[in-house]
Write a protein that holds these residues in place. Structure first.
Motif, PDB file in Angstrom:
ATOM      1  N   UNK A 251       0.834  -1.199   0.000  1.00 21.38           N
ATOM      2  CA  UNK A 251       0.000   0.000   0.000  1.00 21.38           C
ATOM      3  C   UNK A 251       0.869   1.250   0.000  1.00 21.38           C
TER       4      UNK A 251
ATOM      5  N   UNK B 292       3.832   5.993  -5.219  1.00 20.88           N
ATOM      6  CA  UNK B 292       3.761   6.167  -6.666  1.00 20.88           C
ATOM      7  C   UNK B 292       2.825   7.310  -7.034  1.00 20.88           C
ATOM      8  N   UNK B 293       1.862   7.549  -6.168  1.00 20.18           N
ATOM      9  CA  UNK B 293       0.908   8.612  -6.438  1.00 20.18           C
ATOM     10  C   UNK B 293       1.391   9.961  -5.920  1.00 20.18           C
TER      11      UNK B 293
ATOM     12  N   UNK C  61       2.061   1.946  -3.398  1.00 22.91           N
ATOM     13  CA  UNK C  61       1.018   2.551  -4.239  1.00 22.91           C
ATOM     14  C   UNK C  61       0.890   4.039  -3.954  1.00 22.91           C
ATOM     15  N   UNK C  62       0.872   4.359  -2.678  1.00 23.05           N
ATOM     16  CA  UNK C  62       0.714   5.761  -2.311  1.00 23.05           C
ATOM     17  C   UNK C  62       1.910   6.578  -2.766  1.00 23.05           C
TER      18      UNK C  62
ATOM     19  N   UNK D 120      -6.010  -0.157  -9.105  1.00 25.21           N
ATOM     20  CA  UNK D 120      -4.849  -0.733  -8.450  1.00 25.21           C
ATOM     21  C   UNK D 120      -4.974  -0.648  -6.934  1.00 25.21           C
ATOM     22  N   UNK D 121      -5.413   0.486  -6.476  1.00 29.27           N
ATOM     23  CA  UNK D 121      -5.589   0.668  -5.038  1.00 29.27           C
ATOM     24  C   UNK D 121      -6.625  -0.321  -4.502  1.00 29.27           C
TER      25      UNK D 121
ATOM     26  N   UNK E 253      -5.431   3.982 -11.605  1.00 34.87           N
ATOM     27  CA  UNK E 253      -4.829   4.035 -10.278  1.00 34.87           C
ATOM     28  C   UNK E 253      -5.809   3.524  -9.232  1.00 34.87           C
TER      29      UNK E 253
ATOM     30  N   UNK F 238       2.491  16.761  -6.426  1.00 33.30           N
ATOM     31  CA  UNK F 238       3.213  15.519  -6.675  1.00 33.30           C
ATOM     32  C   UNK F 238       3.620  15.278  -8.117  1.00 33.30           C
TER      33      UNK F 238
ATOM     34  N   UNK G 121      -5.046  -3.584  -4.079  1.00 34.07           N
ATOM     35  CA  UNK G 121      -4.155  -3.608  -2.919  1.00 34.07           C
ATOM     36  C   UNK G 121      -4.937  -3.695  -1.610  1.00 34.07           C
ATOM     37  N   UNK G 122      -5.931  -2.857  -1.480  1.00 35.93           N
ATOM     38  CA  UNK G 122      -6.725  -2.876  -0.249  1.00 35.93           C
ATOM     39  C   UNK G 122      -7.416  -4.215  -0.058  1.00 35.93           C
TER      40      UNK G 122
END
Lengths: 175, 175
Positions: free
Chosen positions: A35, A41-42, A38-39, B125-126, B122, B43, B129-130
């Motif tokens: 996780x 990457x964002x 993923x974060x 993908x999250x 995205x 970001x 993962x969750x």
DNA sequence: CGCTTGTTTCACAAATTTGTGAAGTCAACG
DNA sequence: CGTTGACTTCACAAATTTGTGAAACAAGCG
């Protein structure tokens, strides 16, 4: 060699956390790291991402600085920096138990609602920037129209997102 | 009103290229930098942000590598890296005019629609993962329920965003 | 065919970001 | 009051990211 996580066998039992929490099984660690990746990457800074993920995966949703450092194998300084960041963006709350020096960091109960509220502030800033852009290039030019459309889109999004979050909230409450 | 486009005007060579290139007044440069700063803060890598902003503020919505380098005062290599990034995330399209070596980079006509579509990937993908996280901590634990709620939220968002974007599109088309 | 020019790639230097150890601060407890 | 332990701050080292010059590459044009 065995990849067991270092459990600090200190004399003091980490209290406040429910009994089943003492372990930090590898599956959970894997999830936390995935996780966090993923974060990251964002666009999320690495340490805050790891700390946030770790809190989310903890039983009570709150951990002390020491517990975080232990689970993530990072220094107190790193924890400190990460939690400062996270509370600045309102993703966690710091709570002090009256008779203890230990500060605990807790993911907000409605994390997603909070996160979206933050985005709202960003949206407003963007709207302001784009609006100034329309003037800069001239409202009647092609560029002006293009940027003006962006302003419209962002405004649309801001309003709709507010409605959406409200809807999510009520849906949640009645379930 | 001979607002000259970014179109190559001919064999004239641009000598003494500076920030004050005509067709790119300081106000516009200011806007470009301000927007790029906003994106960076969110970001976005610096150069892609500047290039994207610059394209958005250009009359035709498309510029050549040379023109970008000229306006932003960056090297061809920096332009190259930025446009590669931007086309990978589908924010710009590269177009080749048949009889020219100059490649032009164009912001997609429906930038925002594109941007949101990216977000969708995205999001998925999250969600994945969750979901794996729910299993990792156990679905019946408090942490499991907390993470499961995240899955629900993200799914909710994904669906609603799709609907929202469709709504935006039709609203746009009829205006 | 080769020249000419616009674009990409590569290796490296500069700058920024990250995380640490160690000293510093503050408040609870003896 | 002093001790102790938890967190923060500071200065610095390591690692990553950024952007550049120069060489390589490709494609139109003479």
């Amino acid at each position: 060699m065995t990849q067991r996580n270092e459990q600090q066998p200190g004399p003091e039992q980490p209290q406040g956390e429910s009994a089943g929490e003492d372990g930090y099984p590898p599956e959970v660690a894997d999830f936390v790291e995935r996780l966090a990746a993923d974060l990251t990457e964002a666009g999320f800074p690495r340490m805050p991402a790891r700390v946030f993920s770790c809190l989310l995966a903890s039983e009570s949703g709150s951990l002390s600085s020491a517990e975080l450092g232990e689970r993530l194998l990072i220094s107190p300084a790193a924890v400190s920096g990460a939690v400062r960041y996270l509370s600045q963006v309102h993703l966690i709350a710091r709570e002090r138990q009256p008779g203890s020096r230990r500060e605990r960091y807790r993911v907000h109960a409605e994390v997603w609602y909070e996160a979206m509220t933050n985005r709202d502030a960003v949206l407003n800033r963007w709207i302001s920037t784009f609006s100034s852009g329309v003037e800069a290039v001239g409202p009647e030019s092609p560029a002006g129209r293009r940027i003006a459309e962006s302003v419209e889109f962002l405004t649309f999004m801001r309003n709709e997102m507010a409605a959406l979050m409200e809807r999510w909230r009520t849906t949640r409450r009645e379930s």
